[in-house]
Design an enzyme around this catalytic site. Structure first.
Site, mmCIF file in Angstrom:
data_model
loop_
_atom_site.group_PDB
_atom_site.id
_atom_site.type_symbol
_atom_site.label_atom_id
_atom_site.label_comp_id
_atom_site.label_asym_id
_atom_site.label_seq_id
_atom_site.Cartn_x
_atom_site.Cartn_y
_atom_site.Cartn_z
ATOM 1 N N LYS A 23 -10.308 2.851 -5.848
ATOM 2 C CA LYS A 23 -9.747 1.522 -6.081
ATOM 3 C C LYS A 23 -10.259 0.528 -5.054
ATOM 4 O O LYS A 23 -10.591 -0.619 -5.385
ATOM 5 C CB LYS A 23 -8.219 1.592 -6.006
ATOM 6 C CG LYS A 23 -7.536 0.236 -6.115
ATOM 7 C CD LYS A 23 -6.065 0.302 -5.763
ATOM 8 C CE LYS A 23 -5.794 -0.457 -4.500
ATOM 9 N NZ LYS A 23 -4.370 -0.752 -4.279
ATOM 10 N N ASN A 24 -10.330 0.958 -3.793
ATOM 11 C CA ASN A 24 -10.702 0.045 -2.714
ATOM 12 C C ASN A 24 -12.183 -0.314 -2.714
ATOM 13 O O ASN A 24 -12.612 -1.145 -1.914
ATOM 14 C CB ASN A 24 -10.302 0.639 -1.361
ATOM 15 C CG ASN A 24 -8.798 0.650 -1.162
ATOM 16 O OD1 ASN A 24 -8.068 -0.078 -1.846
ATOM 17 N ND2 ASN A 24 -8.310 1.472 -0.249
ATOM 18 N N CYS A 116 1.339 -4.694 -1.260
ATOM 19 C CA CYS A 116 2.255 -3.825 -0.518
ATOM 20 C C CYS A 116 2.875 -4.561 0.661
ATOM 21 O O CYS A 116 2.195 -5.274 1.390
ATOM 22 C CB CYS A 116 1.517 -2.594 0.010
ATOM 23 S SG CYS A 116 0.973 -1.444 -1.263
ATOM 24 N N ARG A 121 -0.736 -8.816 7.083
ATOM 25 C CA ARG A 121 -2.139 -8.689 6.682
ATOM 26 C C ARG A 121 -2.640 -10.110 6.465
ATOM 27 O O ARG A 121 -2.867 -10.535 5.335
ATOM 28 C CB ARG A 121 -2.275 -7.892 5.385
ATOM 29 C CG ARG A 121 -1.950 -6.413 5.469
ATOM 30 C CD ARG A 121 -2.297 -5.790 4.139
ATOM 31 N NE ARG A 121 -2.039 -4.362 4.101
ATOM 32 C CZ ARG A 121 -2.357 -3.606 3.058
ATOM 33 N NH1 ARG A 121 -2.936 -4.132 2.005
ATOM 34 N NH2 ARG A 121 -2.108 -2.314 3.063
ATOM 35 N N ASP A 306 -4.404 4.938 5.400
ATOM 36 C CA ASP A 306 -3.913 5.260 4.063
ATOM 37 C C ASP A 306 -3.594 6.740 3.872
ATOM 38 O O ASP A 306 -3.072 7.135 2.828
ATOM 39 C CB ASP A 306 -4.928 4.813 3.002
ATOM 40 C CG ASP A 306 -4.856 3.324 2.714
ATOM 41 O OD1 ASP A 306 -3.920 2.664 3.212
ATOM 42 O OD2 ASP A 306 -5.727 2.816 1.984
ATOM 43 N N ARG A 398 -0.393 1.519 -8.733
ATOM 44 C CA ARG A 398 -1.385 0.575 -8.212
ATOM 45 C C ARG A 398 -2.586 1.305 -7.611
ATOM 46 O O ARG A 398 -3.651 0.710 -7.463
ATOM 47 C CB ARG A 398 -0.761 -0.344 -7.150
ATOM 48 C CG ARG A 398 0.227 -1.364 -7.711
ATOM 49 C CD ARG A 398 0.719 -2.334 -6.643
ATOM 50 N NE ARG A 398 -0.406 -2.845 -5.887
ATOM 51 C CZ ARG A 398 -0.593 -2.646 -4.577
ATOM 52 N NH1 ARG A 398 0.289 -1.945 -3.898
ATOM 53 N NH2 ARG A 398 -1.637 -3.150 -3.963
#
Length: 419
Positions: A23-24, A116, A121, A306, A398
């Site tokens: 995903k990233n 999230c 951030r 993560d 997600r």
């Protein structure tokens, strides 16, 4: 609202699991497609909520988007330059639309993003980087607005802080800048390398991705091309931890060991037997003692933040007292109180969690608070005694593709339901 019902077992998780695309990496690559004047094809894109949101956002901007196996994006027809609040509010990654929009069209605006809730951030690093490339940035009515007359200008940028997101924003924007950009103190994550590889296939001139100094020679335009997204190292690590805490044996397919060397080293330290091939990783914990490990999160190639929640659970189930220190994000121990509801022993001291070992967790009603925390709760349910209900699983959707199906194939008793 959808939930997971997990019936715990003492049976180890065993079998094979195919890892999805990251995903990233998929998200920044899809946003980077805005830069291309010709169609692009992106393969190995996971089926996730954030991906669907990104595709919808690209369509709102005027791009033609189609998914039939691969994702096809034709950004040629883009004629809108605003990422609206109703889409952006659910996904922090939407800030990645800003750099490509201002680089190609001279303008762009993105609603301040969501995602999230795991601490600060800030988008300041993104904004500052674009300003150094010559963009004028304003904050109005909840939107970040960027504008430049003519082309962005290459610059020597030293990032105040290592940031994956800002590294991607600056790298993407600089591809169409006039002149050369040197980005120092850049993040080194594999997903940045993958995004750079994608852009280079379209005609960009990026070198040094994966090091702390990236050089981007600006070009006038990007064309089309094909690219396959790198495997998801965090999904890989999550399933390896699931096998370890259940004393199981699994093989992860469609993944690469070099993407998660720090995680594999800690799993071996915890007592697991690890073997690696060209596109697979196996873990065997059968009959072995799980030992607690000391973990300190750090930017790549250090231990990934993560994977912190998953290793918190591992330490709770291991022999000895494990200590985990979170250095990347604040407020990222929200899974700990939920795991304590299941009988886990842990104390939070500042940015450190100290875990005590327990023989077995007990099923309970728990609430997912963010993407990776939710994964640790699901795994905990797989090994707990009795029934665990995991609420707010939209967080897990997600970032994990069909996690319940993949766990079921390994022997877990898990189902999705709506109450």
């Amino acid at each position: 609202m959808e939930k997971f019902r997990v019936i715990g077992s003492t049976q180890p998780l065993q079998g094979e699991v195919t890892i999805s695309g990251a995903k990233n990496a998929a998200l920044p690559i899809l946003f980077a497609s805005i830069l291309a004047e010709e169609p692009v094809e992106v393969a190995n894109v996971p089926h996730l909520r954030d991906i669907d949101t990104t595709m919808e956002l690209l369509e709102r901007l005027g791009a033609k988007v189609e998914r039939n196996g691969s994702v096809h994006v034709d950004a040629g027809p883009i004629n809108q330059y605003c990422a609206p609040y109703d889409l952006v509010k659910t996904m922090r990654a939407s800030i990645w639309a800003l750099g490509p929009l201002v680089a190609r069209f001279g303008q762009g605006q993105v609603s301040l993003p969501g995602g999230c809730a795991i601490g600060a951030r800030p988008v300041d690093l993104h904004i500052h980087g674009l300003e150094q490339l010559g963009a004028t940035i304003t904050l109005e009515d909840g939107y970040v607005k960027a504008h430049v007359d003519g082309r962005l200008q290459g610059a020597h940028i030293v990032m105040d802080k290592v940031s994956v997101g800002a590294t991607i924003t600056i790298m993407c924007a600089a591809t169409l800048a006039e002149g050369t950009t040197v980005l120092d103190n850049a993040a080194r994550e594999p997903e940045i390398v993958d995004t750079a590889m994608f852009l280079n296939k379209l005609g960009a001139k990026i070198s040094g991705a994966g090091t702390d100094s990236i050089t981007i020679e600006g070009v006038e335009r990007l064309g089309g091309g094909k690219h396959a997204v790198v495997p998801d190292r965090i999904e890989t690590g999550t399933f390896l931890v699931a096998a370890a805490v259940s004393r199981g044996k699994i093989v992860c397919r469609n993944t690469h060991a070099h993407l998660l060397e720090a995680v594999l080293a800690k799993l071996e330290e915890a007592g697991a037997e690890i073997e690696c091939g060209e596109d697979w990783i196996s873990l065997d914990m059968t009959g072995r003692e799980l030992k607690a490990v000391t973990v300190r999160t750090a930017p790549h190639p250090g231990f990934p933040t993560d994977m912190q929640a998953q290793f918190t659970l591992l330490n709770m189930m291991a022999k000895g007292g494990g200590v985990i220190t979170e250095t990347i994000f604040e407020n990222r121990f929200m899974h700990v109180p939920e795991l304590k509801r299941m009988g886990a022993k842990a104390e939070i001291e500042g940015n450190t969690v100290i875990c005590g070992d327990v023989d077995r967790l007990s099923g309970a009603q728990v609430m997912a608070t963010d993407l990776r925390a939710s994964a640790s709760l699901v795994i905990a349910g797989c090994i707990a005694k009795g029934e665990t209900i995991v609420d707010r699983i939209y967080h897990i959707d997600r970032g994990y593709e069909r996690i319940e199906d993949k766990l079921s194939a390994l022997g877990a008793n898990i189902e999705r339901f709506r109450d």
